[in-house]
Design an enzyme around this catalytic site. Structure first.
Site, PDB file in Angstrom:
ATOM      1  N   TRP A 135       0.825  -1.217   0.000  1.00  0.00           N
ATOM      2  CA  TRP A 135       0.000   0.000   0.000  1.00  0.00           C
ATOM      3  C   TRP A 135       0.850   1.254   0.000  1.00  0.00           C
ATOM      4  O   TRP A 135       0.541   2.223  -0.696  1.00  0.00           O
ATOM      5  CB  TRP A 135      -1.016  -0.006   1.145  1.00  0.00           C
ATOM      6  CG  TRP A 135      -2.104  -1.013   0.904  1.00  0.00           C
ATOM      7  CD1 TRP A 135      -2.378  -2.113   1.646  1.00  0.00           C
ATOM      8  CD2 TRP A 135      -3.044  -1.022  -0.190  1.00  0.00           C
ATOM      9  NE1 TRP A 135      -3.422  -2.813   1.083  1.00  0.00           N
ATOM     10  CE2 TRP A 135      -3.849  -2.169  -0.029  1.00  0.00           C
ATOM     11  CE3 TRP A 135      -3.283  -0.187  -1.277  1.00  0.00           C
ATOM     12  CZ2 TRP A 135      -4.884  -2.500  -0.921  1.00  0.00           C
ATOM     13  CZ3 TRP A 135      -4.305  -0.508  -2.174  1.00  0.00           C
ATOM     14  CH2 TRP A 135      -5.089  -1.655  -1.995  1.00  0.00           C
TER      15      TRP A 135
ATOM     16  N   ASP B 103      -1.988   6.709   6.186  1.00  0.00           N
ATOM     17  CA  ASP B 103      -3.034   5.876   5.611  1.00  0.00           C
ATOM     18  C   ASP B 103      -3.416   4.877   6.708  1.00  0.00           C
ATOM     19  O   ASP B 103      -2.663   3.957   7.008  1.00  0.00           O
ATOM     20  CB  ASP B 103      -2.495   5.154   4.370  1.00  0.00           C
ATOM     21  CG  ASP B 103      -3.504   4.155   3.779  1.00  0.00           C
ATOM     22  OD1 ASP B 103      -4.590   3.992   4.362  1.00  0.00           O
ATOM     23  OD2 ASP B 103      -3.188   3.548   2.736  1.00  0.00           O
TER      24      ASP B 103
ATOM     25  N   LYS C  53     -12.798  -1.698   5.954  1.00  0.00           N
ATOM     26  CA  LYS C  53     -12.100  -2.593   6.877  1.00  0.00           C
ATOM     27  C   LYS C  53     -12.730  -2.544   8.270  1.00  0.00           C
ATOM     28  O   LYS C  53     -13.110  -3.569   8.799  1.00  0.00           O
ATOM     29  CB  LYS C  53     -10.613  -2.260   6.955  1.00  0.00           C
ATOM     30  CG  LYS C  53      -9.744  -2.815   5.826  1.00  0.00           C
ATOM     31  CD  LYS C  53      -9.980  -2.225   4.475  1.00  0.00           C
ATOM     32  CE  LYS C  53      -9.167  -2.825   3.365  1.00  0.00           C
ATOM     33  NZ  LYS C  53      -8.341  -1.875   2.627  1.00  0.00           N
TER      34      LYS C  53
HETATM   35  C1  LIG Z   1      -7.718  -1.310   1.493  1.00  0.00           C
HETATM   36  C2  LIG Z   1      -6.601  -0.363   1.556  1.00  0.00           C
HETATM   37  C3  LIG Z   1      -6.415   0.662   0.601  1.00  0.00           C
HETATM   38  C4  LIG Z   1      -7.278   0.787  -0.632  1.00  0.00           C
HETATM   39  O1  LIG Z   1      -8.557   1.185  -0.390  1.00  0.00           O
HETATM   40  P1  LIG Z   1      -9.566   1.391  -1.600  1.00  0.00           P
HETATM   41  O2  LIG Z   1     -10.833   1.771  -0.907  1.00  0.00           O
HETATM   42  O3  LIG Z   1      -9.677   0.100  -2.349  1.00  0.00           O
HETATM   43  O4  LIG Z   1      -9.025   2.476  -2.462  1.00  0.00           O
HETATM   44  C5  LIG Z   1      -5.363   1.538   0.788  1.00  0.00           C
HETATM   45  N1  LIG Z   1      -4.530   1.435   1.839  1.00  0.00           N
HETATM   46  C6  LIG Z   1      -4.664   0.459   2.757  1.00  0.00           C
HETATM   47  C7  LIG Z   1      -3.715   0.403   3.912  1.00  0.00           C
HETATM   48  C8  LIG Z   1      -5.707  -0.464   2.656  1.00  0.00           C
HETATM   49  O5  LIG Z   1      -5.847  -1.426   3.582  1.00  0.00           O
END
Ligand SMILES: *Cc1c(COP(=O)(O)O)cnc(C)c1O
Length: 358
Positions: A102, A168, A192
């Site tokens: 990521w 993030d 999540k």
């Molecule tokens: C799931 C995830 C993303 C991507 O999210 P989207 O909604 O598919 O754009 C980005 N960073 C992390 C750490 C994630 O777990």
């Protein structure tokens, strides 16, 4: 009704009381005669939900008025571009720590629009801040709080940085205590720990956001969303509504302190099983193991196949690892009950005993 032990990485398990509430209110939202997804985002019913969700989130994470809380679309993936676009100008430098898939994606996107400087790269640990190769005059430093694919997590964020810290937190917001004032910006897509997919929460310090300038897209500017209470255009009303119910559920369950306690408990019991076993292994530096995504592998290919199919029979679902890394991954988000983890632990122990003897 039979529900699976669901370890999906995202979209993922939602709290059962929340799903029941959605079901109960779906046809007739609180006596209005319509579903909440059948009415305008500017209706009184929805505005009340929108406002209350923001207030609850602010209370839960003690977010001060120095920050905007935005409810956006486009996932965290859109934020990979919006963060550099809004917190820096063309030609300026922005810093990134790379700890996995990521982070890499965030870096790739930032590098298209700004000078993206990588301070350190690692795959199964978090390099210490003292080892980072820092850039001069950067606008912020970006980290991925929990690498969802490999299961590498920050347990302590760098303090006293000379630039705003951006995180993030897609896979661990609401699962741990965070001091929001330590960050310039936090973003998380909802699927999540917060709700259904299609909603992204952005918590950003107002003074860091660049004003709209000639040549900028209005939609891609945070201020456009802040000025319209995240209703510059039609938001994902369903996801926003469900996120509101999830946030209330977290509050009623004891807040982020309690979520953290449960997460640590669930994950450490599972890591214990892996560490004691001769069959399963985890390659993440134990100091940075994730409380959210527990990854493990089985060396023998035939045993791997058997493990997956027998897990399925035991009603244990979605434990296949990410397609890029293989192996197995159990995601232990807030809505994953101890009962599910216990079922997985029992299954893993029995499988090992039967297949390798112990
Ligand atoms: C799931 C995830 C993303 C991507 O999210 P989207 O909604 O598919 O754009 C980005 N960073 C992390 C750490 C994630 O777990």
């Amino acid at each position: 009704m039979s529900r699976a032990f669901n370890f999906s990485a995202g979209p993922s398990a939602l709290p059962l009381p929340v799903l029941r509430k959605v079901q109960e209110e779906l046809l007739n939202y609180r006596g209005t005669g319509t579903s909440i997804i059948e009415v305008s985002h500017r209706s009184d019913q929805f505005l009340e939900i929108a406002h209350r969700t923001e207030q609850s989130l602010r209370e839960l994470l003690a977010i001060s008025n120095d920050y905007w809380v935005l409810f956006m679309q486009g996932g965290s993936t859109l934020q990979f571009a919006l963060v550099p676009l809004n917190l820096s100008r063309q030609g300026e430098t922005v810093e990134y720590l790379c700890t996995g898939e990521w982070s890499s994606k965030a870096i790739r996107e930032a590098a298209r629009v700004r000078r993206a400087h990588v301070v350190a790269t690692a795959t199964n640990n978090i390099p210490s801040p003292s080892s980072w190769n820092r850039a001069e005059n950067s606008r912020y430093l970006h980290v991925t709080s929990n690498e969802t694919i490999s299961g590498v997590q920050f347990h302590e964020f760098p303090s006293n940085l000379d630039v705003p810290l951006v995180a993030d937190m897609s896979s661990d917001l609401l699962t741990r205590v965070v001091d929001v004032s330590q960050f310039g910006l936090i973003y998380a897509s909802a699927q999540k720990n917060i709700g259904p997919s299609g909603l992204t929460i952005v918590i950003v310090r107002k003074d860091l956001c660049r004003p709209l300038e000639e040549g900028d897209s209005e939609y891609l500017n945070y201020r456009a969303h802040a000025d319209t209470q995240s209703m510059y255009n039609t938001p994902n009303t369903f996801a926003w509504y469900v996120a509101g119910l999830v946030i209330d559920w977290v509050k009623k369950s004891g807040g982020v302190e309690e979520m953290q306690r449960r997460s640590v408990e669930k994950a450490s019991r599972l890591y214990e099983v892996i560490d004691r076993s001769n069959l399963y292994s985890n390659t993440v530096d134990p100091r940075f193991r994730s409380t959210m995504n527990v990854t493990f592998s089985i060396e023998d290919e035939t045993l791997r196949q058997a493990f997956l199919s027998e897990a399925e029979h035991a009603n244990i679902k979605h434990i296949r690892g990410h397609r890029m890394v293989g192996g197995f991954r159990a995601s232990l988000y807030n809505a994953v009950e101890w009962e599910s983890v216990r079922a997985l632990i029992r299954f893993m122990q029995e499988f090992e005993k039967e297949r390798v003897g112990k």
